[in-house]
Design a protein around this motif. Structure first.
Motif, PDB file in Angstrom:
ATOM      1  N   ILE A  67       0.856  -1.187   0.000  1.00 51.72           N
ATOM      2  CA  ILE A  67       0.000   0.000   0.000  1.00 51.72           C
ATOM      3  C   ILE A  67       0.889   1.233   0.000  1.00 51.72           C
ATOM      4  CG2 ILE A  67      -1.767   1.314   1.239  1.00 51.72           C
ATOM      5  CD1 ILE A  67      -2.641  -1.283   2.563  1.00 51.72           C
ATOM      6  N   SER A  68       0.653   2.138  -0.916  1.00 48.73           N
ATOM      7  CA  SER A  68       1.341   3.434  -0.899  1.00 48.73           C
ATOM      8  C   SER A  68       0.293   4.515  -0.687  1.00 48.73           C
ATOM      9  CB  SER A  68       2.109   3.674  -2.203  1.00 48.73           C
ATOM     10  OG  SER A  68       1.224   3.716  -3.312  1.00 48.73           O
ATOM     11  N   PHE A  69       0.694   5.610  -0.060  1.00 49.98           N
ATOM     12  CA  PHE A  69      -0.250   6.693   0.200  1.00 49.98           C
ATOM     13  C   PHE A  69       0.478   8.034   0.193  1.00 49.98           C
ATOM     14  CE2 PHE A  69       1.469   5.400   4.262  1.00 49.98           C
ATOM     15  CZ  PHE A  69       1.633   6.571   4.980  1.00 49.98           C
ATOM     16  N   ILE A  70      -0.269   9.087  -0.086  1.00 38.96           N
ATOM     17  CA  ILE A  70       0.290  10.429  -0.109  1.00 38.96           C
ATOM     18  C   ILE A  70       0.520  10.905   1.318  1.00 38.96           C
ATOM     19  CG2 ILE A  70      -0.139  12.852  -0.714  1.00 38.96           C
ATOM     20  CD1 ILE A  70      -1.791  11.866  -3.080  1.00 38.96           C
ATOM     21  N   LYS A  71       1.709  11.410   1.556  1.00 41.62           N
ATOM     22  CA  LYS A  71       1.994  12.006   2.854  1.00 41.62           C
ATOM     23  C   LYS A  71       1.782  13.510   2.700  1.00 41.62           C
ATOM     24  CE  LYS A  71       4.906  10.109   5.592  1.00 41.62           C
ATOM     25  NZ  LYS A  71       6.084   9.547   6.309  1.00 41.62           N
ATOM     26  N   GLY A  72       0.632  13.984   3.100  1.00 37.06           N
ATOM     27  CA  GLY A  72       0.247  15.372   2.870  1.00 37.06           C
ATOM     28  C   GLY A  72       1.044  16.351   3.706  1.00 37.06           C
ATOM     29  N   ARG A  73       1.020  17.614   3.276  1.00 44.36           N
ATOM     30  CA  ARG A  73       1.734  18.671   3.986  1.00 44.36           C
ATOM     31  C   ARG A  73       1.029  19.104   5.258  1.00 44.36           C
ATOM     32  NH1 ARG A  73       3.343  22.695  -1.060  1.00 44.36           N
ATOM     33  NH2 ARG A  73       4.646  21.199  -2.199  1.00 44.36           N
ATOM     34  N   ALA A  74      -0.206  18.695   5.425  1.00 49.03           N
ATOM     35  CA  ALA A  74      -0.985  19.148   6.582  1.00 49.03           C
ATOM     36  C   ALA A  74      -0.561  18.457   7.876  1.00 49.03           C
ATOM     37  CB  ALA A  74      -2.474  18.922   6.341  1.00 49.03           C
ATOM     38  N   GLY A  75       0.401  17.517   7.772  1.00 48.95           N
ATOM     39  CA  GLY A  75       0.886  16.882   8.991  1.00 48.95           C
ATOM     40  C   GLY A  75       0.385  15.461   9.131  1.00 48.95           C
ATOM     41  N   ARG A  76       0.858  14.813  10.193  1.00 49.63           N
ATOM     42  CA  ARG A  76       0.560  13.414  10.411  1.00 49.63           C
ATOM     43  C   ARG A  76      -0.923  13.160  10.638  1.00 49.63           C
ATOM     44  NH1 ARG A  76       2.635   9.137   8.962  1.00 49.63           N
ATOM     45  NH2 ARG A  76       1.759   8.097  10.773  1.00 49.63           N
ATOM     46  N   LYS A  77      -1.669  14.131  11.142  1.00 48.36           N
ATOM     47  CA  LYS A  77      -3.074  13.885  11.447  1.00 48.36           C
ATOM     48  C   LYS A  77      -3.833  13.434  10.209  1.00 48.36           C
ATOM     49  CE  LYS A  77      -7.260  15.921  13.403  1.00 48.36           C
ATOM     50  NZ  LYS A  77      -7.894  17.115  13.995  1.00 48.36           N
ATOM     51  N   VAL A  78      -3.554  14.061   9.076  1.00 52.06           N
ATOM     52  CA  VAL A  78      -4.249  13.695   7.842  1.00 52.06           C
ATOM     53  C   VAL A  78      -3.881  12.282   7.426  1.00 52.06           C
ATOM     54  CG1 VAL A  78      -4.516  14.230   5.403  1.00 52.06           C
ATOM     55  CG2 VAL A  78      -4.444  16.073   7.076  1.00 52.06           C
ATOM     56  N   SER A  79      -2.583  11.960   7.465  1.00 51.05           N
ATOM     57  CA  SER A  79      -2.141  10.627   7.090  1.00 51.05           C
ATOM     58  C   SER A  79      -2.714   9.579   8.035  1.00 51.05           C
ATOM     59  CB  SER A  79      -0.606  10.560   7.097  1.00 51.05           C
ATOM     60  OG  SER A  79      -0.057  11.421   6.128  1.00 51.05           O
ATOM     61  N   ASP A  80      -2.665   9.856   9.334  1.00 50.85           N
ATOM     62  CA  ASP A  80      -3.181   8.905  10.321  1.00 50.85           C
ATOM     63  C   ASP A  80      -4.668   8.649  10.109  1.00 50.85           C
ATOM     64  OD1 ASP A  80      -0.726   8.673  11.462  1.00 50.85           O
ATOM     65  OD2 ASP A  80      -1.124  10.040  13.116  1.00 50.85           O
ATOM     66  N   PHE A  81      -5.410   9.716   9.828  1.00 50.48           N
ATOM     67  CA  PHE A  81      -6.851   9.591   9.606  1.00 50.48           C
ATOM     68  C   PHE A  81      -7.144   8.652   8.441  1.00 50.48           C
ATOM     69  CE2 PHE A  81      -9.532  11.590   6.285  1.00 50.48           C
ATOM     70  CZ  PHE A  81     -10.766  11.072   6.687  1.00 50.48           C
ATOM     71  N   PHE A  82      -6.406   8.814   7.351  1.00 50.36           N
ATOM     72  CA  PHE A  82      -6.670   7.989   6.175  1.00 50.36           C
ATOM     73  C   PHE A  82      -6.190   6.564   6.393  1.00 50.36           C
ATOM     74  CE2 PHE A  82      -6.763   7.365   1.439  1.00 50.36           C
ATOM     75  CZ  PHE A  82      -8.071   7.760   1.276  1.00 50.36           C
ATOM     76  N   LEU A  83      -5.086   6.391   7.117  1.00 47.18           N
ATOM     77  CA  LEU A  83      -4.603   5.049   7.422  1.00 47.18           C
ATOM     78  C   LEU A  83      -5.579   4.314   8.328  1.00 47.18           C
ATOM     79  CD1 LEU A  83      -0.745   5.487   7.940  1.00 47.18           C
ATOM     80  CD2 LEU A  83      -2.014   4.972   5.854  1.00 47.18           C
ATOM     81  N   ASP A  84      -6.181   5.045   9.276  1.00 44.73           N
ATOM     82  CA  ASP A  84      -7.194   4.435  10.132  1.00 44.73           C
ATOM     83  C   ASP A  84      -8.375   3.942   9.311  1.00 44.73           C
ATOM     84  OD1 ASP A  84      -5.658   4.938  12.335  1.00 44.73           O
ATOM     85  OD2 ASP A  84      -6.803   6.668  13.018  1.00 44.73           O
ATOM     86  N   PHE A  85      -8.787   4.737   8.342  1.00 41.06           N
ATOM     87  CA  PHE A  85      -9.891   4.356   7.457  1.00 41.06           C
ATOM     88  C   PHE A  85      -9.554   3.079   6.691  1.00 41.06           C
ATOM     89  CE2 PHE A  85     -10.800   5.052   2.784  1.00 41.06           C
ATOM     90  CZ  PHE A  85     -12.008   4.367   2.773  1.00 41.06           C
ATOM     91  N   LEU A  86      -8.320   2.992   6.190  1.00 45.83           N
ATOM     92  CA  LEU A  86      -7.917   1.827   5.404  1.00 45.83           C
ATOM     93  C   LEU A  86      -7.571   0.624   6.273  1.00 45.83           C
ATOM     94  CD1 LEU A  86      -5.606   3.621   2.808  1.00 45.83           C
ATOM     95  CD2 LEU A  86      -7.889   2.707   2.382  1.00 45.83           C
ATOM     96  N   GLY A  87      -7.325   0.869   7.555  1.00 47.12           N
ATOM     97  CA  GLY A  87      -6.957  -0.238   8.433  1.00 47.12           C
ATOM     98  C   GLY A  87      -5.544  -0.723   8.201  1.00 47.12           C
ATOM     99  N   CYS A  88      -4.626   0.208   7.930  1.00 47.76           N
ATOM    100  CA  CYS A  88      -3.241  -0.173   7.675  1.00 47.76           C
ATOM    101  C   CYS A  88      -2.304   0.696   8.511  1.00 47.76           C
ATOM    102  CB  CYS A  88      -2.902  -0.050   6.191  1.00 47.76           C
ATOM    103  SG  CYS A  88      -3.031   1.636   5.530  1.00 47.76           S
ATOM    104  N   THR A  89      -1.033   0.358   8.501  1.00 46.84           N
ATOM    105  CA  THR A  89      -0.047   1.120   9.248  1.00 46.84           C
ATOM    106  C   THR A  89       1.212   1.269   8.412  1.00 46.84           C
ATOM    107  OG1 THR A  89       1.173   1.254  11.357  1.00 46.84           O
ATOM    108  CG2 THR A  89       0.972  -0.928  10.371  1.00 46.84           C
ATOM    109  N   GLU A  90       1.880   2.381   8.581  1.00 45.50           N
ATOM    110  CA  GLU A  90       3.093   2.652   7.806  1.00 45.50           C
ATOM    111  C   GLU A  90       4.212   1.714   8.249  1.00 45.50           C
ATOM    112  OE1 GLU A  90       5.837   6.456   6.362  1.00 45.50           O
ATOM    113  OE2 GLU A  90       4.429   6.689   8.026  1.00 45.50           O
ATOM    114  N   ARG A  91       4.839   1.077   7.291  1.00 42.04           N
ATOM    115  CA  ARG A  91       5.923   0.134   7.591  1.00 42.04           C
ATOM    116  C   ARG A  91       7.284   0.659   7.164  1.00 42.04           C
ATOM    117  NH1 ARG A  91       3.175  -3.665  10.764  1.00 42.04           N
ATOM    118  NH2 ARG A  91       1.281  -4.334   9.664  1.00 42.04           N
ATOM    119  N   LEU A  92       7.308   1.408   6.069  1.00 40.67           N
ATOM    120  CA  LEU A  92       8.578   1.849   5.508  1.00 40.67           C
ATOM    121  C   LEU A  92       8.554   3.354   5.316  1.00 40.67           C
ATOM    122  CD1 LEU A  92      11.331   0.998   4.235  1.00 40.67           C
ATOM    123  CD2 LEU A  92      10.151   0.987   2.028  1.00 40.67           C
TER     124      LEU A  92
END
Length: 347
Positions: A173-198
């Motif tokens: 899974i790849s995802f955009i790491k937005g400029r708005a900070g980790r909150k945006v990324s965390d929110f979308f990862l929570d929705f997908l049910g995944c966690t950053e590995r690399l």
């Protein structure tokens, strides 16, 4: 990019009295030219984003709240759910996350299943909208809402082929790491049910540092050091453009062909990682922004911002470490014009 569109659907999220609402589509979109153009534009924007994260679905060993998304995705892949039902379930999960985080942005959830180079992908993206002004058929001014593809910050792509072939892989899974900070990324990862590995940015930074340390250990001359950096940047940049990972082994082989040395960059980087207690993965997706450190010096602070190509050091730019002084011979034309005007000097 030639894509074979297999399934696609759009669901709408809207604001209503301070709450976010959901309007579900009841059928898939027709695969016409307009949809293909939209998907190609979106994938181009997605691919060109310099900062991406890499993840996989949560396992029993991971902390975090599980999401229904992976379960529903697996059911669809097993043909236990239709694509429409799967997408509607995903939209409801996203609605719960939007309500939980108090995010009220209106937009559209696009879920597209497509094939590229014999690989199946699922692209999940939240498309923002923008208000604009247009001219209608009566030549009157009218306001309208349009998709703002260039501002997409919530998007992820699942390599379905890799997930099915090797579910233990940590970056299907790849995802955009937005400029708005980790909150945006965390929110979308929570929705997908995944966690950053690399962390591609950290991995690229480790590689940049290893390349510099390697040049010092081998006592390369300035010309060799510059050639090493240029070679490393060219290879990594080409891999990034093609959407391929950086292989330390391949990079090492290319470097050794052009700059013979007692030992390889591959062997050195492995030992360097152990000494610095960093885990430099032998193959990883590069971070575009961090790659530039291989060919540019840049920094800012105290009201000063400076940047220049590595090849200029010792040529137009000189650095005195004893006095921490940077001397630039010949300023850029636009800067020179500003300075001359400031001091009242005729051009």
């Amino acid at each position: 990019m030639q894509l074979q569109l297999l399934n696609s659907i759009i669901h709408q999220f809207y604001q209503n009295d301070g709450q976010v609402g959901l309007r579900l589509a009841s059928q898939e979109l027709e695969a016409d030219d307009e949809l293909n153009n939209l998907l190609e534009e979106l994938t181009d924007v997605y691919t060109s984003k310099p900062a991406k994260g890499y993840a996989s679905f949560l396992t029993e060993q991971d902390d975090g709240e599980p999401s229904e998304f992976p379960t529903q995705l697996a059911s669809w892949q097993k043909q236990q759910l239709g694509f429409v039902e799967f997408s509607q379930s995903a939209a409801r999960v996203l609605l719960q996350q939007l309500q939980h985080y108090g995010m009220l942005d209106a937009g559209f959830l696009l879920i597209s299943h497509y094939q590229h180079l014999a690989t199946d992908y699922l692209l999940v993206s939240f498309l923002p909208v923008k208000d604009g002004v247009t001219i209608d058929h009566n030549l009157s001014v009218d306001r309208s809402s349009q998709l703002d593809i260039s501002r997409v910050q919530l998007a992820a792509r699942v390599d379905l082929t890799q997930w099915q072939t090797d579910p233990t892989d940590d970056r299907y899974i790849s995802f955009i790491k937005g400029r708005a900070g980790r909150k945006v990324s965390d929110f979308f990862l929570d929705f997908l049910g995944c966690t950053e590995r690399l962390n591609s940015k950290a991995q690229t930074q480790h590689l940049v540092e290893a390349v510099d340390a390697y040049a010092q250990e081998q006592q390369f001359e300035p010309e060799q050091r510059s050639a090493l950096r240029q070679s490393a940047y060219h290879y990594c940049d080409e891999q990034w453009k093609q959407g391929e990972g950086v292989s330390v082994k391949t990079l090492s082989e290319q470097v050794r062909e052009n700059i013979p040395a007692e030992r390889s960059l591959e062997d050195f980087s492995r030992e360097y990682g152990e000494q610095k207690s960093v885990d430099l993965t032998q193959e990883f997706p590069a971070d575009k922004t961090t790659l530039r450190k291989l060919v540019k010096f840049q920094g800012q602070g105290g009201g000063v911002s400076v940047g220049f190509d590595h090849t200029m050091l010792g040529e137009r730019v000189e650095y005195d470490a004893a006095t921490d002084t940077l001397t630039i011979h010949g300023t850029p034309p636009n800067l020179r014009d500003q300075l001359r005007r400031y001091f009242g000097i005729d051009s």
